[in-house]
Design a protein around this motif. Structure first.
Motif, PDB file in Angstrom:
ATOM      1  N   SER A 254       0.822  -1.220   0.000  1.00 33.82           N
ATOM      2  CA  SER A 254       0.000   0.000   0.000  1.00 33.82           C
ATOM      3  C   SER A 254       0.849   1.260   0.000  1.00 33.82           C
ATOM      4  CB  SER A 254      -0.933   0.013   1.214  1.00 33.82           C
ATOM      5  OG  SER A 254      -1.847  -1.047   1.115  1.00 33.82           O
ATOM      6  N   GLU A 255       1.972   1.221   0.667  1.00 33.12           N
ATOM      7  CA  GLU A 255       2.849   2.397   0.712  1.00 33.12           C
ATOM      8  C   GLU A 255       3.441   2.689  -0.664  1.00 33.12           C
ATOM      9  OE1 GLU A 255       3.891   5.727   2.432  1.00 33.12           O
ATOM     10  OE2 GLU A 255       2.756   4.185   3.469  1.00 33.12           O
ATOM     11  N   SER A 256       3.808   1.648  -1.407  1.00 31.06           N
ATOM     12  CA  SER A 256       4.353   1.882  -2.758  1.00 31.06           C
ATOM     13  C   SER A 256       3.277   2.456  -3.676  1.00 31.06           C
ATOM     14  CB  SER A 256       4.964   0.609  -3.341  1.00 31.06           C
ATOM     15  OG  SER A 256       3.991  -0.387  -3.564  1.00 31.06           O
ATOM     16  N   LEU A 257       2.034   2.096  -3.452  1.00 32.16           N
ATOM     17  CA  LEU A 257       0.937   2.674  -4.235  1.00 32.16           C
ATOM     18  C   LEU A 257       0.799   4.164  -3.932  1.00 32.16           C
ATOM     19  CD1 LEU A 257      -1.481   2.530  -6.134  1.00 32.16           C
ATOM     20  CD2 LEU A 257      -2.856   1.709  -4.182  1.00 32.16           C
ATOM     21  N   LYS A 258       0.833   4.528  -2.656  1.00 39.08           N
ATOM     22  CA  LYS A 258       0.740   5.946  -2.280  1.00 39.08           C
ATOM     23  C   LYS A 258       1.897   6.744  -2.876  1.00 39.08           C
ATOM     24  CE  LYS A 258      -1.417   5.025   2.182  1.00 39.08           C
ATOM     25  NZ  LYS A 258      -1.167   4.994   3.628  1.00 39.08           N
TER      26      LYS A 258
ATOM     27  N   GLU B  77       2.861   2.666 -16.050  1.00 40.75           N
ATOM     28  CA  GLU B  77       2.865   1.215 -16.242  1.00 40.75           C
ATOM     29  C   GLU B  77       3.143   0.577 -14.897  1.00 40.75           C
ATOM     30  OE1 GLU B  77       4.667  -2.216 -19.126  1.00 40.75           O
ATOM     31  OE2 GLU B  77       6.052  -0.637 -18.505  1.00 40.75           O
ATOM     32  N   ILE B  78       2.199  -0.227 -14.442  1.00 43.75           N
ATOM     33  CA  ILE B  78       2.371  -0.881 -13.154  1.00 43.75           C
ATOM     34  C   ILE B  78       2.957  -2.270 -13.359  1.00 43.75           C
ATOM     35  CG2 ILE B  78       0.616   0.414 -11.924  1.00 43.75           C
ATOM     36  CD1 ILE B  78      -1.317  -1.902 -12.390  1.00 43.75           C
ATOM     37  N   MET B  79       3.755  -2.644 -12.401  1.00 45.85           N
ATOM     38  CA  MET B  79       4.353  -3.964 -12.359  1.00 45.85           C
ATOM     39  C   MET B  79       4.048  -4.540 -10.987  1.00 45.85           C
ATOM     40  SD  MET B  79       5.998  -4.132 -15.296  1.00 45.85           S
ATOM     41  CE  MET B  79       7.371  -5.250 -15.276  1.00 45.85           C
TER      42      MET B  79
ATOM     43  N   ILE C 269      -5.631  -0.433  -9.419  1.00 43.02           N
ATOM     44  CA  ILE C 269      -5.947   0.205 -10.698  1.00 43.02           C
ATOM     45  C   ILE C 269      -6.970   1.323 -10.491  1.00 43.02           C
ATOM     46  CG2 ILE C 269      -6.864  -0.199 -13.025  1.00 43.02           C
ATOM     47  CD1 ILE C 269      -5.872  -3.246 -12.249  1.00 43.02           C
ATOM     48  N   ASP C 270      -7.987   1.040  -9.704  1.00 36.00           N
ATOM     49  CA  ASP C 270      -9.005   2.046  -9.420  1.00 36.00           C
ATOM     50  C   ASP C 270      -8.392   3.291  -8.765  1.00 36.00           C
ATOM     51  OD1 ASP C 270     -10.878   0.249 -10.403  1.00 36.00           O
ATOM     52  OD2 ASP C 270     -11.563  -0.388  -8.411  1.00 36.00           O
TER      53      ASP C 270
END
Length: 190
Positions: free
Chosen positions: A114-118, A133-135, A144-145
């Motif tokens: 979750s932290e890498s998403l933020k 581009e997500i990996m 994605i949302d």
């Protein structure tokens, strides 16, 4: 300009190549309009550009993986002069330089928690690439949302796709397009 139409040419699968030996196959493939060059060195880029342009396809160079080009503003300028269409990079400073050069920019981000998403949302929000581009491509739906809601950018994905089923599942979650080196997924029979 619309990344999905201009760069992906309305296709949902882009062909990733790691070796120059794979160039001929991706150039001939009727479903692949966008080529992601994931390895090579600066000496081969002009030839690759010439070949890609001759068949009216789009070339995105993963600058972090190309040897011999400076990972700085001058290196980006050199690639632009060579005629590439755009870059893929994990590095914000290179993405900004490429934007200044008028190149298409895909900022690659790795989602591990979750932290890498933020962090990805914050960084991409500052940089404003043309797409992210997500990996890996197998991230949960909420990732994605959150990216789409927060950034308003096309979301590409790559990595950990093996089957047509996994490709369909990734695209079904709202991923706009994928890059893959797996030839059996290039057909795009979705």
């Amino acid at each position: 300009m619309d990344f999905l139409q201009e760069v992906m040419k309305g296709k949902r699968v882009g062909g990733a190549i790691r070796r120059l030996e794979d160039l001929e196959e991706v150039l001939r493939h009727p479903n692949i309009q966008t080529i992601f060059l994931l390895g090579s060195d600066i000496n081969h880029v002009p030839t690759v550009v010439k070949r890609v342009k001759a068949v009216d396809k789009i070339l995105l160079v993963h600058i972090d993986l190309i040897e011999g080009v400076g990972k700085d503003k001058a290196g980006i300028h050199l690639l632009k002069r060579m005629g590439i269409h755009g870059v893929v990079t994990t590095k914000s400073n290179l993405a900004k330089f490429a934007i200044e050069e008028g190149l298409w920019v895909v900022q690659r981000i790795f989602i591990v928690d979750s932290e890498s998403l933020k962090t990805a949302i914050r960084v991409a929000g500052d940089v404003r690439p043309n797409a992210v581009e997500i990996m890996p491509a197998t991230v949960p739906q909420f990732v994605i949302d959150d990216l789409k809601k927060s950034l308003g950018l096309p979301v590409l994905a790559g990595g950990l796709l093996k089957t047509e089923e996994s490709l369909k599942e990734a695209l079904g979650k709202g991923i706009d397009a994928v890059s893959t080196s797996l030839r059996h997924l290039w057909s795009g029979k979705l």
